[in-house]
Design a protein around this motif. Structure first.
Motif, PDB file in Angstrom:
ATOM      1  N   ILE A 242      -4.083 -65.724  11.058  1.00  0.00           N
ATOM      2  CA  ILE A 242      -2.658 -66.026  11.182  1.00  0.00           C
ATOM      3  C   ILE A 242      -1.891 -65.189  10.171  1.00  0.00           C
ATOM      4  O   ILE A 242      -2.208 -65.184   8.980  1.00  0.00           O
ATOM      5  CB  ILE A 242      -2.382 -67.523  10.966  1.00  0.00           C
ATOM      6  CG1 ILE A 242      -3.127 -68.340  12.016  1.00  0.00           C
ATOM      7  CG2 ILE A 242      -0.881 -67.807  11.029  1.00  0.00           C
ATOM      8  CD1 ILE A 242      -3.000 -69.831  11.841  1.00  0.00           C
ATOM      9  N   TYR A 243      -0.892 -64.472  10.678  1.00  0.00           N
ATOM     10  CA  TYR A 243      -0.023 -63.647   9.858  1.00  0.00           C
ATOM     11  C   TYR A 243       1.386 -64.226   9.887  1.00  0.00           C
ATOM     12  O   TYR A 243       1.844 -64.691  10.924  1.00  0.00           O
ATOM     13  CB  TYR A 243       0.060 -62.220  10.408  1.00  0.00           C
ATOM     14  CG  TYR A 243      -1.175 -61.387  10.204  1.00  0.00           C
ATOM     15  CD1 TYR A 243      -1.291 -60.555   9.106  1.00  0.00           C
ATOM     16  CD2 TYR A 243      -2.220 -61.424  11.114  1.00  0.00           C
ATOM     17  CE1 TYR A 243      -2.423 -59.772   8.918  1.00  0.00           C
ATOM     18  CE2 TYR A 243      -3.353 -60.646  10.933  1.00  0.00           C
ATOM     19  CZ  TYR A 243      -3.438 -59.824   9.837  1.00  0.00           C
ATOM     20  OH  TYR A 243      -4.553 -59.052   9.650  1.00  0.00           O
ATOM     21  N   LYS A 244       2.074 -64.159   8.749  1.00  0.00           N
ATOM     22  CA  LYS A 244       3.513 -64.400   8.753  1.00  0.00           C
ATOM     23  C   LYS A 244       4.147 -63.017   8.700  1.00  0.00           C
ATOM     24  O   LYS A 244       3.621 -62.107   8.052  1.00  0.00           O
ATOM     25  CB  LYS A 244       3.944 -65.287   7.595  1.00  0.00           C
ATOM     26  CG  LYS A 244       3.723 -64.718   6.225  1.00  0.00           C
ATOM     27  CD  LYS A 244       4.202 -65.664   5.163  1.00  0.00           C
ATOM     28  CE  LYS A 244       3.986 -65.027   3.785  1.00  0.00           C
ATOM     29  NZ  LYS A 244       4.524 -65.826   2.719  1.00  0.00           N
ATOM     30  N   TYR A 245       5.238 -62.853   9.421  1.00  0.00           N
ATOM     31  CA  TYR A 245       5.846 -61.532   9.484  1.00  0.00           C
ATOM     32  C   TYR A 245       7.367 -61.639   9.470  1.00  0.00           C
ATOM     33  O   TYR A 245       7.945 -62.690   9.734  1.00  0.00           O
ATOM     34  CB  TYR A 245       5.377 -60.767  10.730  1.00  0.00           C
ATOM     35  CG  TYR A 245       6.176 -61.052  11.969  1.00  0.00           C
ATOM     36  CD1 TYR A 245       7.205 -60.212  12.361  1.00  0.00           C
ATOM     37  CD2 TYR A 245       5.923 -62.171  12.747  1.00  0.00           C
ATOM     38  CE1 TYR A 245       7.951 -60.480  13.500  1.00  0.00           C
ATOM     39  CE2 TYR A 245       6.653 -62.446  13.878  1.00  0.00           C
ATOM     40  CZ  TYR A 245       7.674 -61.594  14.247  1.00  0.00           C
ATOM     41  OH  TYR A 245       8.420 -61.856  15.361  1.00  0.00           O
ATOM     42  N   GLY A 246       7.972 -60.530   9.154  1.00  0.00           N
ATOM     43  CA  GLY A 246       9.427 -60.417   9.177  1.00  0.00           C
ATOM     44  C   GLY A 246       9.808 -58.998   9.545  1.00  0.00           C
ATOM     45  O   GLY A 246       9.063 -58.051   9.292  1.00  0.00           O
ATOM     46  N   GLY A 247      10.963 -58.864  10.133  1.00  0.00           N
ATOM     47  CA  GLY A 247      11.445 -57.557  10.537  1.00  0.00           C
ATOM     48  C   GLY A 247      12.805 -57.268   9.937  1.00  0.00           C
ATOM     49  O   GLY A 247      13.434 -58.146   9.336  1.00  0.00           O
ATOM     50  N   TYR A 248      13.248 -56.051  10.099  1.00  0.00           N
ATOM     51  CA  TYR A 248      14.585 -55.670   9.639  1.00  0.00           C
ATOM     52  C   TYR A 248      15.126 -54.556  10.518  1.00  0.00           C
ATOM     53  O   TYR A 248      14.378 -53.840  11.174  1.00  0.00           O
ATOM     54  CB  TYR A 248      14.566 -55.235   8.167  1.00  0.00           C
ATOM     55  CG  TYR A 248      13.825 -53.944   7.930  1.00  0.00           C
ATOM     56  CD1 TYR A 248      14.471 -52.721   8.006  1.00  0.00           C
ATOM     57  CD2 TYR A 248      12.476 -53.942   7.627  1.00  0.00           C
ATOM     58  CE1 TYR A 248      13.799 -51.540   7.807  1.00  0.00           C
ATOM     59  CE2 TYR A 248      11.793 -52.769   7.413  1.00  0.00           C
ATOM     60  CZ  TYR A 248      12.461 -51.567   7.498  1.00  0.00           C
ATOM     61  OH  TYR A 248      11.789 -50.397   7.296  1.00  0.00           O
ATOM     62  N   ASN A 249      16.444 -54.446  10.521  1.00  0.00           N
ATOM     63  CA  ASN A 249      17.131 -53.354  11.192  1.00  0.00           C
ATOM     64  C   ASN A 249      18.325 -52.993  10.322  1.00  0.00           C
ATOM     65  O   ASN A 249      19.303 -53.734  10.252  1.00  0.00           O
ATOM     66  CB  ASN A 249      17.579 -53.762  12.596  1.00  0.00           C
ATOM     67  CG  ASN A 249      18.207 -52.620  13.360  1.00  0.00           C
ATOM     68  OD1 ASN A 249      18.488 -51.566  12.811  1.00  0.00           O
ATOM     69  ND2 ASN A 249      18.435 -52.834  14.641  1.00  0.00           N
ATOM     70  N   LEU A 250      18.251 -51.873   9.645  1.00  0.00           N
ATOM     71  CA  LEU A 250      19.308 -51.455   8.729  1.00  0.00           C
ATOM     72  C   LEU A 250      20.566 -50.999   9.446  1.00  0.00           C
ATOM     73  O   LEU A 250      21.612 -50.867   8.822  1.00  0.00           O
ATOM     74  CB  LEU A 250      18.795 -50.334   7.813  1.00  0.00           C
ATOM     75  CG  LEU A 250      17.577 -50.678   6.956  1.00  0.00           C
ATOM     76  CD1 LEU A 250      17.138 -49.470   6.162  1.00  0.00           C
ATOM     77  CD2 LEU A 250      17.877 -51.861   6.061  1.00  0.00           C
ATOM     78  N   ASN A 251      20.488 -50.794  10.746  1.00  0.00           N
ATOM     79  CA  ASN A 251      21.640 -50.335  11.519  1.00  0.00           C
ATOM     80  C   ASN A 251      22.598 -51.473  11.870  1.00  0.00           C
ATOM     81  O   ASN A 251      23.738 -51.215  12.235  1.00  0.00           O
ATOM     82  CB  ASN A 251      21.167 -49.645  12.797  1.00  0.00           C
ATOM     83  CG  ASN A 251      20.269 -48.469  12.494  1.00  0.00           C
ATOM     84  OD1 ASN A 251      20.578 -47.652  11.647  1.00  0.00           O
ATOM     85  ND2 ASN A 251      19.138 -48.405  13.169  1.00  0.00           N
ATOM     86  N   GLU A 252      22.124 -52.711  11.789  1.00  0.00           N
ATOM     87  CA  GLU A 252      22.954 -53.874  12.072  1.00  0.00           C
ATOM     88  C   GLU A 252      22.934 -54.799  10.858  1.00  0.00           C
ATOM     89  O   GLU A 252      21.877 -55.252  10.437  1.00  0.00           O
ATOM     90  CB  GLU A 252      22.442 -54.609  13.312  1.00  0.00           C
ATOM     91  CG  GLU A 252      22.503 -53.762  14.573  1.00  0.00           C
ATOM     92  CD  GLU A 252      22.046 -54.534  15.796  1.00  0.00           C
ATOM     93  OE1 GLU A 252      22.359 -55.738  15.885  1.00  0.00           O
ATOM     94  OE2 GLU A 252      21.376 -53.921  16.632  1.00  0.00           O
ATOM     95  N   SER A 253      24.111 -55.095  10.322  1.00  0.00           N
ATOM     96  CA  SER A 253      24.186 -55.870   9.079  1.00  0.00           C
ATOM     97  C   SER A 253      23.595 -57.271   9.223  1.00  0.00           C
ATOM     98  O   SER A 253      23.084 -57.828   8.266  1.00  0.00           O
ATOM     99  CB  SER A 253      25.638 -55.956   8.595  1.00  0.00           C
ATOM    100  OG  SER A 253      26.438 -56.591   9.567  1.00  0.00           O
TER     101      SER A 253
END
Length: 139
Positions: free
Chosen positions: A20-31
């Motif tokens: 089991i992994y916990k994960y997170g993402g990001y997109n610097l193009n959208e605040s």
């Protein structure tokens, strides 16, 4: 040049049946999806049977050793493609999207970054021979 999005996953539980992994993402193009606090609130659950071994190629090669040439066994691990989409449909892999999910698949409503992380997890497993504790994906 960076496209400005990505994610990371940390292994939180590993037992005989699942990882089991916990994960997170990001997109610097959208605040709204920048994820400045590095929140990892999504979950990726992978059954151990999903981790497929790579192809192993062995070859005997002559290697120079002073005046003589000796023979040495060369072992290469060749990664194979893992069909994780069919494994998701079979229920072997479950994904709970993170709060910074900004793009999902049209059919299954699954986070794009989670799928990219899955691909990287399987590739790292085949190259190293061990389930990775941390994986990152930055584009």
């Amino acid at each position: 040049m960076s496209r400005g999005f990505g994610g990371c996953a940390n292994l939180v539980l590993l037992d005989d049946t699942a990882a089991i992994y916990k994960y997170g993402g990001y997109n610097l193009n959208e605040s709204k999806y920048r994820n400045k606090n590095h929140i990892q609130d999504g979950l990726i659950t992978i059954q151990r049977s999903c981790f497929i071994e790579p192809e192993v190629h062995e070859k005997i090669r002559k290697v120079p050793s002073g005046k003589k040439k000796r023979k040495k066994l060369i072992v290469k691990r060749i990664p194979v493609d893992v069909d994780y989409t069919s494994m998701m449909h079979q229920g072997l892999i479950q994904i709970e999207n993170c709060s910074n999910c900004w793009y999902t698949s049209k059919d299954d409503n699954i986070d794009f970054i989670a799928c990219c992380l899955l691909s990287k997890i399987f590739r790292a497993y085949q190259e190293d021979g061990a389930i990775p504790e941390y994986i990152g994906y930055n584009v």
